[in-house]
Scaffold this motif. Structure first.
Motif, PDB file in Angstrom:
ATOM      1  N   PHE A   1     -50.866 -47.057  31.342  1.00 19.07           N
ATOM      2  CA  PHE A   1     -50.488 -45.801  30.674  1.00 19.07           C
ATOM      3  C   PHE A   1     -49.325 -46.030  29.715  1.00 19.07           C
ATOM      4  O   PHE A   1     -49.315 -45.504  28.595  1.00 19.07           O
ATOM      5  N   ASN A   2     -48.330 -46.818  30.150  1.00 16.99           N
ATOM      6  CA  ASN A   2     -47.179 -47.096  29.281  1.00 16.99           C
ATOM      7  C   ASN A   2     -47.607 -47.846  28.026  1.00 16.99           C
ATOM      8  O   ASN A   2     -47.089 -47.593  26.928  1.00 16.99           O
ATOM      9  N   LYS A   3     -48.546 -48.783  28.185  1.00 16.57           N
ATOM     10  CA  LYS A   3     -49.052 -49.497  27.010  1.00 16.57           C
ATOM     11  C   LYS A   3     -49.752 -48.530  26.053  1.00 16.57           C
ATOM     12  O   LYS A   3     -49.606 -48.624  24.831  1.00 16.57           O
ATOM     13  N   MET A   4     -50.521 -47.605  26.647  1.00 17.48           N
ATOM     14  CA  MET A   4     -51.244 -46.641  25.809  1.00 17.48           C
ATOM     15  C   MET A   4     -50.263 -45.761  25.031  1.00 17.48           C
ATOM     16  O   MET A   4     -50.415 -45.561  23.818  1.00 17.48           O
ATOM     17  N   THR A   5     -49.227 -45.230  25.723  1.00 15.37           N
ATOM     18  CA  THR A   5     -48.261 -44.370  25.029  1.00 15.37           C
ATOM     19  C   THR A   5     -47.466 -45.157  23.990  1.00 15.37           C
ATOM     20  O   THR A   5     -47.116 -44.617  22.937  1.00 15.37           O
ATOM     21  N   SER A   6     -47.199 -46.456  24.295  1.00 19.53           N
ATOM     22  CA  SER A   6     -46.499 -47.277  23.301  1.00 19.53           C
ATOM     23  C   SER A   6     -47.340 -47.422  22.039  1.00 19.53           C
ATOM     24  O   SER A   6     -46.828 -47.346  20.910  1.00 19.53           O
ATOM     25  N   ARG A   7     -48.641 -47.648  22.242  1.00 19.77           N
ATOM     26  CA  ARG A   7     -49.522 -47.775  21.075  1.00 19.77           C
ATOM     27  C   ARG A   7     -49.621 -46.451  20.321  1.00 19.77           C
ATOM     28  O   ARG A   7     -49.639 -46.431  19.080  1.00 19.77           O
ATOM     29  N   LEU A   8     -49.715 -45.331  21.071  1.00 25.70           N
ATOM     30  CA  LEU A   8     -49.765 -44.027  20.415  1.00 25.70           C
ATOM     31  C   LEU A   8     -48.493 -43.784  19.611  1.00 25.70           C
ATOM     32  O   LEU A   8     -48.537 -43.284  18.479  1.00 25.70           O
ATOM     33  N   GLU A   9     -47.342 -44.156  20.227  1.00 24.22           N
ATOM     34  CA  GLU A   9     -46.074 -43.965  19.527  1.00 24.22           C
ATOM     35  C   GLU A   9     -46.009 -44.837  18.282  1.00 24.22           C
ATOM     36  O   GLU A   9     -45.559 -44.403  17.219  1.00 24.22           O
ATOM     37  N   ARG A  10     -46.503 -46.118  18.424  1.00 25.17           N
ATOM     38  CA  ARG A  10     -46.502 -47.008  17.276  1.00 25.17           C
ATOM     39  C   ARG A  10     -47.447 -46.493  16.189  1.00 25.17           C
ATOM     40  O   ARG A  10     -47.122 -46.545  14.984  1.00 25.17           O
ATOM     41  N   ASN A  11     -48.628 -45.995  16.601  1.00 23.10           N
ATOM     42  CA  ASN A  11     -49.570 -45.438  15.617  1.00 23.10           C
ATOM     43  C   ASN A  11     -48.972 -44.215  14.926  1.00 23.10           C
ATOM     44  O   ASN A  11     -49.171 -44.004  13.722  1.00 23.10           O
ATOM     45  N   HIS A  12     -48.238 -43.426  15.714  1.00 19.53           N
ATOM     46  CA  HIS A  12     -47.588 -42.249  15.120  1.00 19.53           C
ATOM     47  C   HIS A  12     -46.556 -42.674  14.073  1.00 19.53           C
ATOM     48  O   HIS A  12     -46.456 -42.062  13.000  1.00 19.53           O
ATOM     49  N   GLU A  13     -45.806 -43.739  14.405  1.00 21.39           N
ATOM     50  CA  GLU A  13     -44.822 -44.243  13.447  1.00 21.39           C
ATOM     51  C   GLU A  13     -45.500 -44.800  12.198  1.00 21.39           C
ATOM     52  O   GLU A  13     -45.011 -44.624  11.078  1.00 21.39           O
ATOM     53  N   ILE A  14     -46.658 -45.503  12.425  1.00 20.38           N
ATOM     54  CA  ILE A  14     -47.389 -46.046  11.272  1.00 20.38           C
ATOM     55  C   ILE A  14     -47.895 -44.916  10.382  1.00 20.38           C
ATOM     56  O   ILE A  14     -47.816 -44.985   9.141  1.00 20.38           O
ATOM     57  N   GLU A  15     -48.420 -43.853  11.028  1.00 18.28           N
ATOM     58  CA  GLU A  15     -48.895 -42.712  10.250  1.00 18.28           C
ATOM     59  C   GLU A  15     -47.756 -42.084   9.456  1.00 18.28           C
ATOM     60  O   GLU A  15     -47.921 -41.719   8.276  1.00 18.28           O
ATOM     61  N   ALA A  16     -46.591 -41.969  10.129  1.00 19.57           N
ATOM     62  CA  ALA A  16     -45.435 -41.395   9.423  1.00 19.57           C
ATOM     63  C   ALA A  16     -45.019 -42.283   8.260  1.00 19.57           C
ATOM     64  O   ALA A  16     -44.658 -41.803   7.182  1.00 19.57           O
ATOM     65  N   SER A  17     -45.081 -43.636   8.513  1.00 20.17           N
ATOM     66  CA  SER A  17     -44.712 -44.564   7.449  1.00 20.17           C
ATOM     67  C   SER A  17     -45.681 -44.475   6.275  1.00 20.17           C
ATOM     68  O   SER A  17     -45.268 -44.481   5.110  1.00 20.17           O
TER      69      SER A  17
END
Length: 664
Positions: free
Chosen positions: A412-428
């Protein structure tokens, strides 16, 4: 009714389901407690009986060694006496052979026969001399060539070795050549003659004498055991001893057996003469090899005899008998000694019922605690999942175990980390899109706004020059001029951020550049209340940078620090150097930056000042990143702010970086 029961069960919380499923099995801990008590008691009985049985086995092993040693000593004394007789007989035969050779030599010296004939007749006579069953006389020279031999005449045996690896021929030749004239010498060595079918080495004794006239070493040898007159008696005595040993029983089925170091059984009730070196117990262990290697000790192993339903544990005491290189072993099955221990087991089972009430209550309590331990992490996971559903992608599940729940938390932590990273990529990506649009907009805005502003600023300057400062409209004209300049700077900052030019790199002395910047900034109105200190590292290397852009970075950071400090403020500009980076550090003792603003401080248009554009630090970060460097911020409210600019010593990937830079 059954359907309702299942619905009731499915509607229970997880803790209730655990109680319903496991509570009927609470009786099992009773047997566990009884089993522990039974094991402990059985171990005590086992220990006492084992000590007794081991003492019996050790006594039997030592008794067997005493029997073998008695037989060995009885016949060894006889062999020693007989060996003295053999030495005399061999000396006599060697003397006889020497006389035969000497006779032929004298005839040759008197001219009666030639040397060749004399040596040929001597050889013929020596081959007729025998000793025991296989003993004979042979002759060799100092080079090790066999001049007379029953089977190997003509061979060179100078490098021959006995069974111990000793070069006995070399030693024999050397001793013969150095011995006084007429002296008969002796040599004893172990030898195994494969032609005679020897399986093991036998002791061989040789008497020899040097005949210097012809350079011959005359020797007569034979095996010691072939000369015993009572050899058959010894064999019969050993056979009777074997029968006596094999008749001994240990317990109901245990017995005594002996084997040599190669694993061949020399005494055994059923398998005497067989080689069992590769025998393995029921677990696949080579227990015979272990006994041969260790020579002395105890060994336990599972063994299944013909007719046994399953393997039984066998215990063996073994000793090493050095005179014959034998392993003497006494073994028996352990269960034949443990009848009393089995009686104790049944008594323990009868007493287990007494523990029913106590252990049952204790088991229920433990079950309640266990259900709480199992379900508590799941409740925590549910709480974290709810936070993530609300948008808290920075939430993480605690990982407190290595079980399935721990694996679930990690996943679950890996999944949320990826979601957070994807969110940052989208923001970028969104930011990059904004910047692209901003670049297009800035080009038009700069042209459309700068021209009117230039006209306004020009007329304002003209009017200002025509008026005296004490005129009533002079201040209005001055305010128009000042605000026009501010608008022009905002447009310029916007254009600079949207289209920051690529750095023009040149080898630069950072210290010299900083001296110029600090001297300039110290005279700025925002820095009159601040003391600027320099702490430069010695021997700082020259690096490839765009001097104008680094000047802009340093001025921005110095002026920002000045606005954050009150009267008596202190700013330290420090430089350091490591193998990879030159570090420029701006350390002030101003008001600091609140923690909630640390992640936003470099974002465009973010500012905490009423007249700020929010583009200065954004442009600063962009310039440093285009130089393949880093900018690091550390700030505490009330203590001050430290900003570290790291510039690489080398710019090897400079061009590649710009090819992939979306804002270049």
């Amino acid at each position: 009714m059954t359907h309702r029961r299942f619905n009731f069960f499915h509607n229970l919380k997880l803790r209730g389901k655990i109680l319903c499923l496991v509570l009927p099995l609470v009786i099992l801990p009773i047997f566990m407690v009884g089993g522990v008590v039974g094991i402990l008691a059985t171990q005590q009985a086992h220990r006492g009986i084992t000590q007794t049985s081991e003492a019996d086995l050790d006594h039997m092993a030592k008794f067997t060694i005493d029997l073998l040693d008695s037989h060995y000593q009885q016949f060894e004394v006889y062999k020693q006496d007989r060996q003295q007789v053999i030495r005399k007989e061999l000396a006599t035969l060697t003397g006889l052979a020497y006389s035969l050779v000497e006779t032929q030599y004298l005839q040759q010296q008197n001219g009666e026969i030639t040397l060749k004939v004399a040596q040929a007749q001597a050889r013929k006579s020596l081959k007729k001399i025998s000793f025991g069953e296989s003993g004979y006389t042979y002759v060799l020279n100092s080079s090790g060539d066999l001049l007379v031999h029953v089977t190997r005449e003509g061979e060179n045996i100078f490098n021959e070795q006995d069974e111990n690896g000793h070069y006995f021929i070399r030693s024999l030749i050397q001793t013969a050549l150095q011995a006084p004239p007429g002296q008969i010498l002796f040599s004893i060595y172990p030898w195994r003659n494969e032609a005679l079918g020897d399986r093991f080495p036998r002791k061989k004794i040789v008497a020899y004498r040097y005949f210097p006239e012809w350079g011959w070493i005359i020797a007569t040898g034979g095996y010691v055991e072939e000369t015993y007159e009572d050899e058959e008696f010894e064999k019969q005595s050993l056979a009777n001893l074997k029968i006596k040993i094999k008749s001994k029983r240990v317990g109901r089925t245990g017995y005594i057996y002996c084997m040599d170091r190669q694993g061949t059984l020399t005494i055994h009730p059923d398998a005497e003469g067989q080689n069992v070196a590769n025998s393995r117990d029921s677990d696949g262990h080579y227990f015979i090899r272990e006994m041969s290697q260790k020579k002395n000790g105890w060994i336990r192993y599972p063994w299944k005899n013909v007719g046994d339903a399953k393997p039984r544990m066998k215990i063996v005491r073994y000793h090493y008998y050095k005179p014959w290189d034998w392993i003497i072993a006494v073994g028996s099955y352990e269960d034949e000694f443990f009848h009393e221990a089995n009686v104790i087991k049944w008594r323990i089972l009868a007493n287990m019922a007494i523990l029913l009430l106590f252990v049952g209550t204790l088991s229920v309590i433990l079950l309640l605690i266990a259900s709480r331990i199992l379900t508590e992490p799941i409740h925590n996971m549910i709480a974290v999942i709810r936070q993530v559903m609300k948008g808290g992608l920075d939430q993480r599940m605690p990982v407190n175990s290595n079980d399935e729940l721990g694996e679930l938390a990690i996943a679950f932590n890996k999944m949320t980390s990826r979601l957070e990273r994807n969110h940052e990529i989208e923001a970028s990506l969104a930011q990059q899109g904004k910047m692209a649009s901003l670049g297009i907009l800035s080009s038009g805005v700069a042209h459309e706004i700068n021209n009117p502003l230039s006209v306004i600023l020009g007329y304002a300057s003209y009017l200002e020059g025509k008026m005296e400062p004490n005129e009533p409209y002079y201040n209005f004209i001055h305010e128009i001029k000042r605000e026009s300049k501010r608008c022009k700077k905002i447009v310029q900052d916007l254009l600079s951020y949207a289209r920051t030019p690529k750095p023009t790199l040149a080898e630069t002395d950072i210290h010299e550049l900083l001296h110029q910047i600090i001297d300039f900034a110290a005279n700025h109105t925002d820095m009159h209340h601040v003391t600027v200190l320099k702490e430069f590292a010695p021997e700082l290397p020259r690096i490839q940078v765009d001097g104008d852009q680094i000047r802009q970075v340093a001025i921005n950071l110095i002026l920002n620090a000045g606005t954050a400090m009150s009267e008596g403020g202190r700013l330290i500009v420090r430089t350091t150097y490591d193998d990879s980076y030159v570090n420029i550090i701006f350390d002030d003792n101003g008001i600091g930056i609140p923690e909630e603003n640390l992640d936003k401080i470099f974002e465009p248009f973010f500012t905490t000042r009423s007249k700020g554009t929010g583009l200065g630090l954004a442009i600063t970060k962009q310039i440093i990143e285009q130089h393949q460097g880093q900018i690091i911020l550390d700030s505490k409210v009330g203590e001050g702010t430290t900003i570290t600019v790291q510039l690489p010593v080398t710019q090897e990937n400079y061009l590649d970086a710009f090819e992939t830079d979306p804002t270049g």
